[in-house]
Design an enzyme around this catalytic site. Sequence first.
Site, PDB file in Angstrom:
ATOM      1  N   GLU A   1      -8.670 -10.730  17.737  1.00 34.60           N
ATOM      2  CA  GLU A   1     -10.021 -11.111  17.294  1.00 34.60           C
ATOM      3  C   GLU A   1      -9.946 -11.904  15.993  1.00 34.60           C
ATOM      4  OE1 GLU A   1     -11.430  -6.753  18.840  1.00 34.60           O
ATOM      5  OE2 GLU A   1     -12.094  -7.418  16.844  1.00 34.60           O
TER       6      GLU A   1
ATOM      7  N   SER B   1      -7.581  -7.037   9.553  1.00 33.60           N
ATOM      8  CA  SER B   1      -9.000  -7.393   9.738  1.00 33.60           C
ATOM      9  C   SER B   1      -9.537  -8.259   8.605  1.00 33.60           C
ATOM     10  CB  SER B   1      -9.847  -6.115   9.829  1.00 33.60           C
ATOM     11  OG  SER B   1      -9.697  -5.379   8.618  1.00 33.60           O
TER      12      SER B   1
ATOM     13  N   ASN C   1      -4.008 -12.404  15.933  1.00 36.33           N
ATOM     14  CA  ASN C   1      -4.913 -11.260  16.066  1.00 36.33           C
ATOM     15  C   ASN C   1      -5.727 -11.488  17.338  1.00 36.33           C
ATOM     16  OD1 ASN C   1      -7.088  -9.379  15.667  1.00 36.33           O
ATOM     17  ND2 ASN C   1      -6.746  -9.485  13.463  1.00 36.33           N
TER      18      ASN C   1
ATOM     19  N   HIS D   1       0.832  -1.219   0.000  1.00 39.92           N
ATOM     20  CA  HIS D   1       0.000   0.000   0.000  1.00 39.92           C
ATOM     21  C   HIS D   1       0.855   1.252   0.000  1.00 39.92           C
ATOM     22  CE1 HIS D   1      -3.719  -2.289   1.724  1.00 39.92           C
ATOM     23  NE2 HIS D   1      -3.470  -2.566   0.456  1.00 39.92           N
TER      24      HIS D   1
HETATM   25  N1  APR Z   1      -2.095  -6.859  18.001  1.00 41.34           N
HETATM   26  C1  APR Z   1      -2.541  -7.545  16.913  1.00 41.34           C
HETATM   27  N2  APR Z   1      -3.647  -7.203  16.206  1.00 41.34           N
HETATM   28  C2  APR Z   1      -4.343  -6.127  16.645  1.00 41.34           C
HETATM   29  C3  APR Z   1      -3.951  -5.370  17.774  1.00 41.34           C
HETATM   30  C4  APR Z   1      -2.772  -5.778  18.459  1.00 41.34           C
HETATM   31  N3  APR Z   1      -2.328  -5.112  19.544  1.00 41.34           N
HETATM   32  N4  APR Z   1      -4.871  -4.367  17.948  1.00 41.34           N
HETATM   33  C5  APR Z   1      -5.781  -4.503  16.952  1.00 41.34           C
HETATM   34  N5  APR Z   1      -5.483  -5.563  16.188  1.00 41.34           N
HETATM   35  C6  APR Z   1      -6.181  -6.067  15.002  1.00 41.34           C
HETATM   36  C7  APR Z   1      -7.681  -5.845  15.008  1.00 41.34           C
HETATM   37  O1  APR Z   1      -8.326  -6.923  15.668  1.00 41.34           O
HETATM   38  C8  APR Z   1      -7.978  -5.831  13.497  1.00 41.34           C
HETATM   39  O2  APR Z   1      -8.246  -7.156  13.048  1.00 41.34           O
HETATM   40  O3  APR Z   1      -5.691  -5.352  13.900  1.00 41.34           O
HETATM   41  C9  APR Z   1      -6.677  -5.341  12.869  1.00 41.34           C
HETATM   42  C10 APR Z   1      -6.769  -3.946  12.308  1.00 41.34           C
HETATM   43  O4  APR Z   1      -7.658  -3.986  11.218  1.00 41.34           O
HETATM   44  P1  APR Z   1      -7.794  -2.676  10.301  1.00 41.34           P
HETATM   45  O5  APR Z   1      -7.907  -1.487  11.199  1.00 41.34           O
HETATM   46  O6  APR Z   1      -8.849  -2.961   9.290  1.00 41.34           O
HETATM   47  O7  APR Z   1      -6.369  -2.555   9.593  1.00 41.34           O
HETATM   48  P2  APR Z   1      -5.868  -3.334   8.308  1.00 41.34           P
HETATM   49  O8  APR Z   1      -6.413  -4.724   8.279  1.00 41.34           O
HETATM   50  O9  APR Z   1      -4.394  -3.173   8.268  1.00 41.34           O
HETATM   51  O10 APR Z   1      -6.534  -2.488   7.109  1.00 41.34           O
HETATM   52  C11 APR Z   1      -6.186  -2.875   5.792  1.00 41.34           C
HETATM   53  O11 APR Z   1      -7.337  -0.948   4.918  1.00 41.34           O
HETATM   54  O12 APR Z   1      -7.822   1.273   5.119  1.00 41.34           O
HETATM   55  C12 APR Z   1      -7.057   0.362   4.437  1.00 41.34           C
HETATM   56  O13 APR Z   1      -5.007   0.816   3.430  1.00 41.34           O
HETATM   57  C13 APR Z   1      -5.605   0.640   4.672  1.00 41.34           C
HETATM   58  O14 APR Z   1      -3.806  -0.932   4.870  1.00 41.34           O
HETATM   59  C14 APR Z   1      -5.106  -0.613   5.346  1.00 41.34           C
HETATM   60  C15 APR Z   1      -6.114  -1.661   4.919  1.00 41.34           C
END
Ligand code: APR
Length: 236
Positions: free
Chosen positions: A200, A174, A198, A106
Amino acid sequence: MEKIVILTGAGISAESGLGTFRDAGGIWSENRIEDVATPEAFARDAARVHRFYNARRVQAAAAEPNAAHAALARLQAGHPGEVVIVTQNVDGLHEAAGSRGVIHMHGELARALCAACGLRWDAAPEMSPSDACPGCGARACRPDVVWFGEMPYRMEEVLDHLAGADVFAAIGTSGEVWPAAGFAQEAALAGAHCVEINPEASAVASDFHEARRGRASEMVPAWVADLLGGAGDQSL
Ligand code: APR
């Protein structure tokens, strides 16, 4: 030699103080994607988009890698087979922890791109619509990040890595955004053992053979210690 392919998302940087996107209070609860993370948003109000990324660039530059980033660097250094890190994150925390060859699908906050001539360079901490491209002079400078509606970077390379993976791990993502959300399926088709790390279950949790439920800073060092046969469990 086992090839290990790792996908990371915002969750791996959460404990370094950088926000995730879809957790409660996440980045997309304070900014609308269509206002700050699409080509149309940039065409409509480049100053607003630059402000959004300037704030994240400055915050990311001040953040420190956490035990999860450090563990992945140890895995790359200590595992006899290839260890490939593909990240959806635009921060530089994997590199700051010592990881090499990180694939930023990204893009990266620390890089700038000229929308007119395609030149890339190290971004200044704060960018603005009046910046002139150091190559062609056009006032068409943008963050070198992939917006919604744009093609992620280096996908051919990533799919090749997945096709040859023996182990695939998704850490802190996520599973809401494609094509990254489909990587576990690709890896499983190639016979890889797929692990989700993760707190969750992600939207694609059923694509994984194993789940390690907990925060990255605890679960990733433990996972790496298992992979390195105990040698990787030095404390930070
Ligand atoms: N350790 C591990 N996982 C964690 C923690 C932690 N301390 N805290 C939160 N999480 C997990 C949440 O449970 C969730 O599943 O991290 C994930 C974050 O998900 P998103 O906020 O959707 O981030 P991401 O999956 O990286 O998003 C993907 O979406 O907006 C676009 O380009 C952006 O790269 C990003 C893409």
